[in-house]
Motif scaffolding. Structure first.
Motif, PDB file in Angstrom:
ATOM      1  N   ARG A 274       4.279   2.006  -4.963  1.00 21.10           N
ATOM      2  CA  ARG A 274       4.862   2.620  -3.767  1.00 21.10           C
ATOM      3  C   ARG A 274       4.355   1.954  -2.487  1.00 21.10           C
ATOM      4  O   ARG A 274       5.092   1.855  -1.505  1.00 21.10           O
ATOM      5  CB  ARG A 274       4.587   4.128  -3.750  1.00 21.10           C
ATOM      6  CG  ARG A 274       3.137   4.533  -3.638  1.00 21.10           C
ATOM      7  CD  ARG A 274       2.985   6.053  -3.541  1.00 21.10           C
ATOM      8  NE  ARG A 274       1.595   6.451  -3.417  1.00 21.10           N
ATOM      9  CZ  ARG A 274       0.813   6.765  -4.432  1.00 21.10           C
ATOM     10  NH1 ARG A 274       1.295   6.701  -5.669  1.00 21.10           N
ATOM     11  NH2 ARG A 274      -0.437   7.138  -4.234  1.00 21.10           N
ATOM     12  N   GLU A 275       3.108   1.469  -2.503  1.00 20.85           N
ATOM     13  CA  GLU A 275       2.589   0.762  -1.334  1.00 20.85           C
ATOM     14  C   GLU A 275       3.295  -0.582  -1.171  1.00 20.85           C
ATOM     15  O   GLU A 275       3.664  -0.973  -0.055  1.00 20.85           O
ATOM     16  CB  GLU A 275       1.077   0.564  -1.475  1.00 20.85           C
ATOM     17  CG  GLU A 275       0.283   1.847  -1.296  1.00 20.85           C
ATOM     18  CD  GLU A 275      -1.190   1.707  -1.610  1.00 20.85           C
ATOM     19  OE1 GLU A 275      -2.011   2.361  -0.948  1.00 20.85           O
ATOM     20  OE2 GLU A 275      -1.534   0.934  -2.539  1.00 20.85           O
ATOM     21  N   LEU A 276       3.487  -1.301  -2.273  1.00 26.55           N
ATOM     22  CA  LEU A 276       4.191  -2.583  -2.201  1.00 26.55           C
ATOM     23  C   LEU A 276       5.629  -2.395  -1.730  1.00 26.55           C
ATOM     24  O   LEU A 276       6.138  -3.190  -0.927  1.00 26.55           O
ATOM     25  CB  LEU A 276       4.164  -3.277  -3.563  1.00 26.55           C
ATOM     26  CG  LEU A 276       2.845  -3.943  -3.960  1.00 26.55           C
ATOM     27  CD1 LEU A 276       2.910  -4.431  -5.396  1.00 26.55           C
ATOM     28  CD2 LEU A 276       2.519  -5.104  -3.022  1.00 26.55           C
ATOM     29  N   LYS A 277       6.301  -1.376  -2.217  1.00 26.62           N
ATOM     30  CA  LYS A 277       7.678  -1.127  -1.774  1.00 26.62           C
ATOM     31  C   LYS A 277       7.721  -0.828  -0.278  1.00 26.62           C
ATOM     32  O   LYS A 277       8.647  -1.257   0.421  1.00 26.62           O
ATOM     33  CB  LYS A 277       8.274   0.046  -2.566  1.00 26.62           C
ATOM     34  CG  LYS A 277       8.726  -0.334  -3.964  1.00 26.62           C
ATOM     35  CD  LYS A 277       9.532   0.757  -4.630  1.00 26.62           C
ATOM     36  CE  LYS A 277       8.663   1.896  -5.086  1.00 26.62           C
ATOM     37  NZ  LYS A 277       9.420   2.880  -5.908  1.00 26.62           N
ATOM     38  N   ALA A 278       6.707  -0.130   0.214  1.00 21.30           N
ATOM     39  CA  ALA A 278       6.671   0.166   1.648  1.00 21.30           C
ATOM     40  C   ALA A 278       6.543  -1.107   2.469  1.00 21.30           C
ATOM     41  O   ALA A 278       7.244  -1.287   3.474  1.00 21.30           O
ATOM     42  CB  ALA A 278       5.505   1.117   1.946  1.00 21.30           C
ATOM     43  N   TYR A 279       5.670  -2.012   2.068  1.00 21.16           N
ATOM     44  CA  TYR A 279       5.526  -3.292   2.769  1.00 21.16           C
ATOM     45  C   TYR A 279       6.812  -4.115   2.660  1.00 21.16           C
ATOM     46  O   TYR A 279       7.233  -4.770   3.618  1.00 21.16           O
ATOM     47  CB  TYR A 279       4.369  -4.090   2.174  1.00 21.16           C
ATOM     48  CG  TYR A 279       3.015  -3.736   2.716  1.00 21.16           C
ATOM     49  CD1 TYR A 279       2.547  -4.281   3.919  1.00 21.16           C
ATOM     50  CD2 TYR A 279       2.178  -2.846   2.044  1.00 21.16           C
ATOM     51  CE1 TYR A 279       1.299  -3.959   4.422  1.00 21.16           C
ATOM     52  CE2 TYR A 279       0.919  -2.519   2.541  1.00 21.16           C
ATOM     53  CZ  TYR A 279       0.491  -3.076   3.731  1.00 21.16           C
ATOM     54  OH  TYR A 279      -0.743  -2.744   4.231  1.00 21.16           O
ATOM     55  N   CYS A 280       7.420  -4.088   1.507  1.00 20.14           N
ATOM     56  CA  CYS A 280       8.608  -4.914   1.262  1.00 20.14           C
ATOM     57  C   CYS A 280       9.803  -4.460   2.098  1.00 20.14           C
ATOM     58  O   CYS A 280      10.551  -5.286   2.633  1.00 20.14           O
ATOM     59  CB  CYS A 280       8.963  -4.861  -0.226  1.00 20.14           C
ATOM     60  SG  CYS A 280      10.306  -5.944  -0.721  1.00 20.14           S
ATOM     61  N   LEU A 281       9.980  -3.152   2.242  1.00 21.20           N
ATOM     62  CA  LEU A 281      11.200  -2.621   2.849  1.00 21.20           C
ATOM     63  C   LEU A 281      11.034  -2.152   4.287  1.00 21.20           C
ATOM     64  O   LEU A 281      12.010  -1.749   4.924  1.00 21.20           O
ATOM     65  CB  LEU A 281      11.712  -1.440   2.005  1.00 21.20           C
ATOM     66  CG  LEU A 281      11.896  -1.704   0.505  1.00 21.20           C
ATOM     67  CD1 LEU A 281      12.314  -0.430  -0.202  1.00 21.20           C
ATOM     68  CD2 LEU A 281      12.917  -2.804   0.261  1.00 21.20           C
ATOM     69  N   ALA A 282       9.808  -2.205   4.817  1.00 20.06           N
ATOM     70  CA  ALA A 282       9.521  -1.591   6.121  1.00 20.06           C
ATOM     71  C   ALA A 282      10.390  -2.114   7.250  1.00 20.06           C
ATOM     72  O   ALA A 282      10.763  -1.362   8.152  1.00 20.06           O
ATOM     73  CB  ALA A 282       8.044  -1.778   6.472  1.00 20.06           C
ATOM     74  N   PHE A 283      10.733  -3.411   7.231  1.00 16.88           N
ATOM     75  CA  PHE A 283      11.426  -3.994   8.373  1.00 16.88           C
ATOM     76  C   PHE A 283      12.807  -4.550   8.006  1.00 16.88           C
ATOM     77  O   PHE A 283      13.332  -5.427   8.689  1.00 16.88           O
ATOM     78  CB  PHE A 283      10.561  -5.075   9.012  1.00 16.88           C
ATOM     79  CG  PHE A 283       9.312  -4.521   9.639  1.00 16.88           C
ATOM     80  CD1 PHE A 283       9.348  -3.939  10.887  1.00 16.88           C
ATOM     81  CD2 PHE A 283       8.116  -4.534   8.945  1.00 16.88           C
ATOM     82  CE1 PHE A 283       8.210  -3.392  11.453  1.00 16.88           C
ATOM     83  CE2 PHE A 283       6.967  -3.994   9.496  1.00 16.88           C
ATOM     84  CZ  PHE A 283       7.008  -3.418  10.764  1.00 16.88           C
ATOM     85  N   ASP A 284      13.392  -4.013   6.937  1.00 20.97           N
ATOM     86  CA  ASP A 284      14.731  -4.451   6.545  1.00 20.97           C
ATOM     87  C   ASP A 284      15.758  -4.248   7.652  1.00 20.97           C
ATOM     88  O   ASP A 284      16.708  -5.019   7.780  1.00 20.97           O
ATOM     89  CB  ASP A 284      15.186  -3.700   5.297  1.00 20.97           C
ATOM     90  CG  ASP A 284      14.657  -4.320   4.012  1.00 20.97           C
ATOM     91  OD1 ASP A 284      13.842  -5.264   4.110  1.00 20.97           O
ATOM     92  OD2 ASP A 284      15.049  -3.862   2.921  1.00 20.97           O
TER      93      ASP A 284
END
Length: 592
Positions: A274-284
């Motif tokens: 869930r932390e990695l997904k947050a970093y990945c999608l934060a600025f889409d």
């Protein structure tokens, strides 16, 4: 200015002038580049020479007359020269210590007593104002170092906790440090007042300045104890503090010591999905919804942003090959990135005269252009907030979670099939990256353990002495069985696979990967010679990666590996791949 420039060209210089119709060579203050129209008739393409243009050093008299300092004169063929001179450099003594301690629970190497004394003495003298310029220790460095020490003390296994030498050094220096360090750094060094012993109330009482920093401090209390954060919590912090202005000690209301501790702390604790997904999608959505290119197939290439320092980086040339048979390719990255600061696609394209400041809409145009079919987007243009962290990342020293997640981007979408290919080095990161690809909803995903953690497979023989970890050329991925349903996050029927690719099985002679040793021009020379049809290790590497990736991603016409490899060879030998690359340079320059 012409009198100041001396150029050296390959033995094919006459053909080069003929091919490009060159009228002049222009030199900016920091880069030599080709300034000439490109003619790409077939007969000229077949005589494409190696491209080598270098600038010699200017005399001291002339640099004085022009007002150019020695620091501004760069050799554009060396990757390290692309580092921005505006970025303050980290203190090397502390950076060396960070390389040892700002890493995972099994990789950390505790400091010796002598080393620990030297580091703490350096920090103390810096905060007292006794060091100048590059010798100063930034707040970002102090934040990363003390956060790492705290996490090790609180949650790491015994082997990677503090050494006796580190304990002795901290006992010696802490009474002075606690009086000299700013409150935010004291908080990071002893958040609960329990690590350094009684008498420190600053850490337990610290809450930060302003609402944004208070939120970050709350998250850090969990991280410094070895804990993890939720998806919304990570995204909330990132969106509040970025973009960062590195010239300010405090940006967006947040101390850089706290932000660097946040970034390196989550990596040291081994990020959750869930932390990695947050970093990945934060600025889409930073620049709005990604445009949709009218192409039947699009592969997103996620090379490590910090480049290659030793070996030939082939992805740019592979993209030119695959575009010849309608496998459109989108590359993304930066000009220079720590910690390696190696050769990147942006450096190569800039050196060859291409426009490296394309917007996502301009990249879409190039993907759709019949005579091109591939594109490169700089993080600078597509994700300004993440780009603003480059300077801070150098002071963190080790790779933060973004080094993993930034490789899994969809800066432009496609009407047809989509795939993502990335590279990895450390075992254990392949599954999280495939998870992120599935979260993106792509039809196919592939991670490759290439040399230097890049995504390129090699034709060299695996060393018999290598027994630990996954081998180079290890691949893992998935293909969607039902294309129409692949956009769903869950419930998609996928074919998973993993294998080690042995190039000899497909007729390649074992060869060592060509060395480039940070040379941008050498990397270009190897790639252009290969696209010109010159057989050898670089040619084989391009063919292997183009054909094998086509096959593993389940691309149309690549069901048979031999046919996929032959298709890649034909794209090179016919001159079409080289023509595509030259088209890209020419057309991108018109998109201003």
């Amino acid at each position: 200015m012409k009198a100041l420039l001396h150029t050296q060209v390959s033995p094919y210089s006459a053909s080069l002038d003929h091919l490009f119709g060159c009228r002049s060579l222009a030199r900016s203050r920091s880069l030599v580049f080709i300034s000439c129209p490109i003619d790409y008739h077939g007969r000229l393409i077949r005589r494409m020479p190696s491209l080598i243009v270098r600038a010699t050093a200017l005399s001291s008299t002339l640099t004085d007359e022009l007002g150019i300092t020695d620091a501004e004169i760069r050799n554009p063929s060396v990757s390290s020269s692309y580092r921005s001179q505006k970025l303050p450099k980290p203190n090397q003594t502390v950076a060396d210590a960070q390389a040892r301690v700002c890493t995972g629970p099994t990789q950390t190497r505790p400091l010796t007593e002598e080393h620990a004394f030297k580091v703490l003495d350096t920090i103390l003298r810096s905060v007292k104002g006794e060091l100048e310029n590059e010798e100063q220790v930034s707040k970002a460095q102090m934040g990363a170092f003390f956060a790492a020490m705290t996490i090790r003390a609180n949650s790491f296994p015994e082997a990677t906790q503090w050494s006796e030498g580190e304990r002795h050094a901290m006992i010696r220096f802490w009474p002075q440090l606690v009086r000299a360090l700013p409150p935010d750094v004291i908080f990071l060094a002893d958040p609960e007042g329990s690590i350094m012993g009684a008498g420190n109330s600053i850490g337990p009482l610290y809450s930060g300045n302003g609402t944004t920093e208070m939120r970050l401090v709350g998250a850090l209390r969990e991280i410094l104890a070895g804990g993890h954060l939720g998806y919304e919590e990570v995204q909330g912090v990132l969106k509040e503090v970025l973009p960062l202005k590195f010239e300010d000690e405090i940006s967006a209301g947040v101390s850089q010591s706290l932000l660097s501790a946040f970034l390196i702390g989550q990596r040291m604790n081994r990020e959750t999905d869930r932390e990695l997904k947050a970093y990945c999608l934060a600025f889409d959505d930073e620049l709005g919804t990604p445009p949709i290119a009218d192409v039947r197939s699009l592969t997103h290439y996620g090379e490590p942003y910090d480049g290659n320092t030793r070996y030939f980086r082939s992805t740019l040339f592979v993209a030119a090959v695959r575009s010849c048979y309608n496998e459109s390719c989108l590359l993304h990255g930066v000009e220079w990135m720590p910690p390696k600061g190696g050769v990147t696609e942006e450096q190569m394209l800039k050196y060859m005269g291409a426009n490296t400041s394309l917007s996502v809409l301009q990249a879409k145009e190039l993907l759709e252009a019949e005579e091109v079919g591939f594109a490169y987007i700089s993080l600078r243009e597509a994700r300004p907030s993440l780009y603003s962290l480059i300077g801070l990342r150098e002071h963190i020293k080790k790779r933060p979670p973004l080094a993993t997640t930034e490789k899994v981007q969809q800066l432009v979408r496609a009407r047809g099939r989509e795939a993502i290919v990335t590279g990895f080095y450390h075992e254990g990161f392949e599954e999280p990256m495939l998870m992120l690809m599935k979260r993106r909803g792509v039809h196919s995903g592939l991670v490759i353990k290439g040399e230097e953690g890049a995504l390129s497979m090699t034709t060299r023989v695996r060393s018999a002495s290598v027994s630990k970890g996954l081998p180079v050329n290890y691949c893992s991925g998935f293909r969607s069985v039902n294309i129409e349903s692949a956009v769903e996050v869950d419930g998609v029927s996928r074919q998973n696979f993993s294998l080690e690719v042995n190039a000899e099985d497909y007729g390649f002679e074992p060869t060592d990967t060509p060395r480039t040793d940070r040379s941008v021009s050498k990397n270009i020379e190897l790639g252009l010679e290969a696209l010109h049809g010159q057989k050898g290790p670089a040619y084989d590497r391009i063919v292997l990666n183009a054909g094998m990736i086509d096959h593993l991603l389940g691309c149309e016409g690549a069901e048979d590996i031999s046919m996929a490899l032959d298709r890649a060879r034909e794209a090179i030998d016919s001159g079409r791949a080289l023509k595509r690359l030259l088209n890209y340079i020419k057309i991108s320059r018109k998109l201003q």
